[in-house]
Write a protein that holds these residues in place. Structure first.
Motif, PDB file in Angstrom:
ATOM      1  N   ASP A  90      29.828  21.285  33.966  1.00  0.00           N
ATOM      2  CA  ASP A  90      31.192  21.829  34.086  1.00  0.00           C
ATOM      3  C   ASP A  90      31.193  23.346  34.263  1.00  0.00           C
ATOM      4  OD1 ASP A  90      34.049  21.117  34.018  1.00  0.00           O
ATOM      5  OD2 ASP A  90      34.100  22.404  32.240  1.00  0.00           O
ATOM      6  N   THR A 145      36.178  19.887  27.177  1.00  0.00           N
ATOM      7  CA  THR A 145      34.873  19.245  26.978  1.00  0.00           C
ATOM      8  C   THR A 145      34.683  18.789  25.531  1.00  0.00           C
ATOM      9  OG1 THR A 145      33.914  21.461  26.682  1.00  0.00           O
ATOM     10  CG2 THR A 145      33.761  20.471  28.873  1.00  0.00           C
ATOM     11  N   ILE A 176      27.766  17.485  29.698  1.00  0.00           N
ATOM     12  CA  ILE A 176      29.072  17.699  30.336  1.00  0.00           C
ATOM     13  C   ILE A 176      29.321  19.189  30.557  1.00  0.00           C
ATOM     14  CG2 ILE A 176      31.579  17.536  29.979  1.00  0.00           C
ATOM     15  CD1 ILE A 176      31.002  14.878  28.482  1.00  0.00           C
ATOM     16  N   ARG A 177      29.051  19.998  29.538  1.00  0.00           N
ATOM     17  CA  ARG A 177      29.281  21.441  29.668  1.00  0.00           C
ATOM     18  C   ARG A 177      28.320  22.076  30.671  1.00  0.00           C
ATOM     19  NH1 ARG A 177      30.905  24.016  23.740  1.00  0.00           N
ATOM     20  NH2 ARG A 177      32.976  23.062  23.682  1.00  0.00           N
TER      21      ARG A 177
END
Length: 362
Positions: free
Chosen positions: A291, A249, A287-288
């Motif tokens: 994810d 990431t 994103i994290r």
């Protein structure tokens, strides 16, 4: 040059030892000594800076020597107080544990490089597209977001331990969610408060030639806030021992940062660098968040976050309008009040913490 290189090697060695011994101290539960070590390092580094730079006028040599002596005292303190070398035997190393440790830690090394890339690459682009004078302004701009960075670093030291301890707990998702809500609210309120006073601060602390350096600060503040939020979410990778996700990431964030620097800095200068930092760290945070859904389910109050960000956006718009200082201060103070209302549950957390502490004392 030779002396400076020698000083650099010594400083890197002492910083490395300081980090290793400090993490050992935290690992054995000596939180007070760990915190005291940070205070000792800061105090003696500052003291030696005054001695070598102000009184002895040693210039760059004095700068290096100040940090060397500061870290040397810190290392000696940790060696004496926690004795990290006592009982260490390399013959006791277990091959399986060592392999597991390497698999866990190796992805974290390039991850650190990616964070350096995001934080530092802007300076090279500014130097290339805008000029060295603009780089000087940007260096001044970067000093202010360090306030939020200090808050996030202090918090993260304690948070990492709690995150590891609570990861296997059935209530971990609720715990993570509550802590994130409190943490992010504090960061956003701090950002709003700094934006409120950013122009008066620059007019008081810096020369007139540096006054325009305030312009990227609001975006850098938000970038630092999103960076802290990304780091918070990233603890899920380390707690679950799936650190490859940290590196993966971070690569996405690094690529986004480089692309945005190429787009914004040539056209917007140092403001573009601030926007690039803000957007890239926000992207990494998002994103994290998605994810890590399989690792830990953190519930985020997106309505509150985006409402607060909208109000901060209005604050930024107001300070760029160039209104009379008194009017600008009144408007942004009212907006800060609205942000406090949106984040009013923060006060509920504080009251609960106060009562919890009082009950323990009794």
């Amino acid at each position: 040059m030779g002396n400076n290189l020698k000083y650099l090697y010594i400083l890197l060695l002492l910083q490395g030892l300081n980090q290793i011994f400090a993490q050992y101290t935290r690992g054995i539960g000596e939180s007070t000594k760990f915190a005291l070590n940070g205070i000792i390092t800061t105090f003696f580094t500052g003291m030696f800076n005054v001695i070598f730079l102000v009184y002895l006028n040693r210039g760059l040599d004095g700068y290096f020597l100040a940090y060397i002596f500061g870290y040397l005292i810190s290392v000696l303190y940790l060696l004496i107080s926690t004795q990290p070398l006592k009982g260490v035997r390399f013959s006791d190393l277990d091959k399986d544990i060592s392999t597991t440790f390497l698999r866990y830690s190796i992805p974290l090394i390039p991850n650190s490089l990616m964070w350096w890339l995001i934080n530092s690459s802007s300076r090279y682009f500014i130097n290339w597209f805008v000029g060295i004078e603009a780089n000087g302004l940007f260096a001044v701009s970067s000093k202010i977001p360090a306030l939020i960075n200090i808050i996030s670093q202090v918090f993260s030291q304690a948070w990492q331990l709690s995150a590891f301890e609570e990861y296997e707990n059935s209530e971990s998702a609720k715990f993570y969610s509550n802590v994130f809500d409190l943490y992010f609210s504090v960061l956003l309120l701090t950002t709003s408060a700094i934006i409120l006073v950013i122009k008066p601060v620059f007019s008081l602390l810096f020369a007139d030639s540096y006054f325009d350096a305030w312009q990227p600060v609001p975006f850098l503040l938000l970038g630092t806030t999103f960076s802290a939020a990304s780091g918070f979410i990233g603890v899920a990778y380390t707690a679950s021992k799936k650190t490859s996700g940290v590196f993966r990431t971070s690569i996405y964030g690094g690529i986004i940062s480089l692309i945005l620097n190429l787009i914004f800095i040539p056209t917007l200068g140092i403001i573009g660098a601030g926007i690039s930092s803000m957007v890239s760290f926000f992207a990494m945070f998002i994103i994290r968040y998605f994810d890590t859904k399989d690792l830990i389910s953190i519930k985020i109050n997106w309505r509150k976050i985006f409402s607060t960000l909208l109000l901060i956006g209005i604050q930024i718009f107001v300070i760029f309008l160039g209104l009379e200082a008194r009017i600008e201060l009144i408007i942004n103070s009212l907006i800060l009040l609205l942000i406090l209302i949106v984040n009013r549950n923060l006060f509920d957390y504080i009251i609960k913490m106060y009562h919890a502490i009082r009950s323990r004392e009794k």
